[in-house]
Design an enzyme around this catalytic site. Sequence first.
Site, mmCIF file in Angstrom:
data_model
loop_
_atom_site.group_PDB
_atom_site.id
_atom_site.type_symbol
_atom_site.label_atom_id
_atom_site.label_comp_id
_atom_site.label_asym_id
_atom_site.label_seq_id
_atom_site.Cartn_x
_atom_site.Cartn_y
_atom_site.Cartn_z
ATOM 1 N N CYS A 56 6.186 -0.033 7.602
ATOM 2 C CA CYS A 56 5.796 1.092 6.759
ATOM 3 C C CYS A 56 6.998 1.506 5.922
ATOM 4 O O CYS A 56 8.115 1.604 6.445
ATOM 5 C CB CYS A 56 5.348 2.251 7.642
ATOM 6 N N LEU A 57 6.767 1.755 4.631
ATOM 7 C CA LEU A 57 7.872 2.150 3.746
ATOM 8 C C LEU A 57 8.496 3.473 4.190
ATOM 9 O O LEU A 57 9.652 3.750 3.881
ATOM 10 C CB LEU A 57 7.379 2.268 2.302
ATOM 11 N N HIS A 61 -4.199 1.645 7.503
ATOM 12 C CA HIS A 61 -2.826 2.173 7.510
ATOM 13 C C HIS A 61 -2.686 3.322 6.500
ATOM 14 O O HIS A 61 -2.137 4.381 6.817
ATOM 15 C CB HIS A 61 -1.862 1.026 7.184
ATOM 16 N N GLY A 67 0.842 -1.197 0.000
ATOM 17 C CA GLY A 67 0.000 0.000 0.000
ATOM 18 C C GLY A 67 0.872 1.240 0.000
ATOM 19 O O GLY A 67 2.031 1.184 0.431
ATOM 20 N N GLN A 77 3.263 10.025 0.898
ATOM 21 C CA GLN A 77 4.552 9.330 1.035
ATOM 22 C C GLN A 77 5.492 9.616 -0.134
ATOM 23 O O GLN A 77 6.690 9.385 -0.041
ATOM 24 C CB GLN A 77 4.337 7.813 1.137
HETATM 25 ZN ZN LIG Z 1 2.937 3.365 5.706
#
Ligand SMILES: [Zn+2]
Length: 171
Positions: A93-94, A135, A46, A51
């Site tokens: 999380c990235l 998320h 995701g 981001q």
């Molecule tokens: Zn994330």
Amino acid sequence: MAALEILKFPHPILRKRSEAVNQIDEEVKNLIHNMRETMYEAGGIGLAACQVGIPRRVIVLDVSPIDPQHGFFALINPDVISEEGEIDHEEGCLSVPDCLEKVKRKEKVCVRGRSPEGTEIEIKGDGILAITLQHEIDHINGILILDRVSQLKREIYRNKLKREKRKEEKD
Ligand SMILES: [Zn+2]
């Protein structure tokens, strides 16, 4: 199509509430293409637009590596309209590298948003689909997994980053 740079904690854009999309134009469609590419390249399931530095309410998901029932989709202006149950789930999380934390989530959610074609859609899900939706919606509200863990764990992560930074500076 191009993979974009993924912003990392503590970048300030990650803490901003993203703006709603009023018109699904070429820019938004291109953004979705690039987010898809970026998510796959990073091996994520995701990604939220903030981001990649674009604070707009757009998310993409593909949880098929964990649950092959569901494929790729994008959602514009997603909102949780109903939820039920509670579970603890270990999440990464990235934007928060090397951090795997147990986070409290709703077990099932129903999310409403728009498809890239402008159609209103509702997605009901449980398991990894429900968790990833929550998320990514957290992201567009400026919330990170670090905000959902104890203060102590947050401090430990911050100190780890500081140590790594000092090490980088020495090297
Ligand atoms: Zn994330």
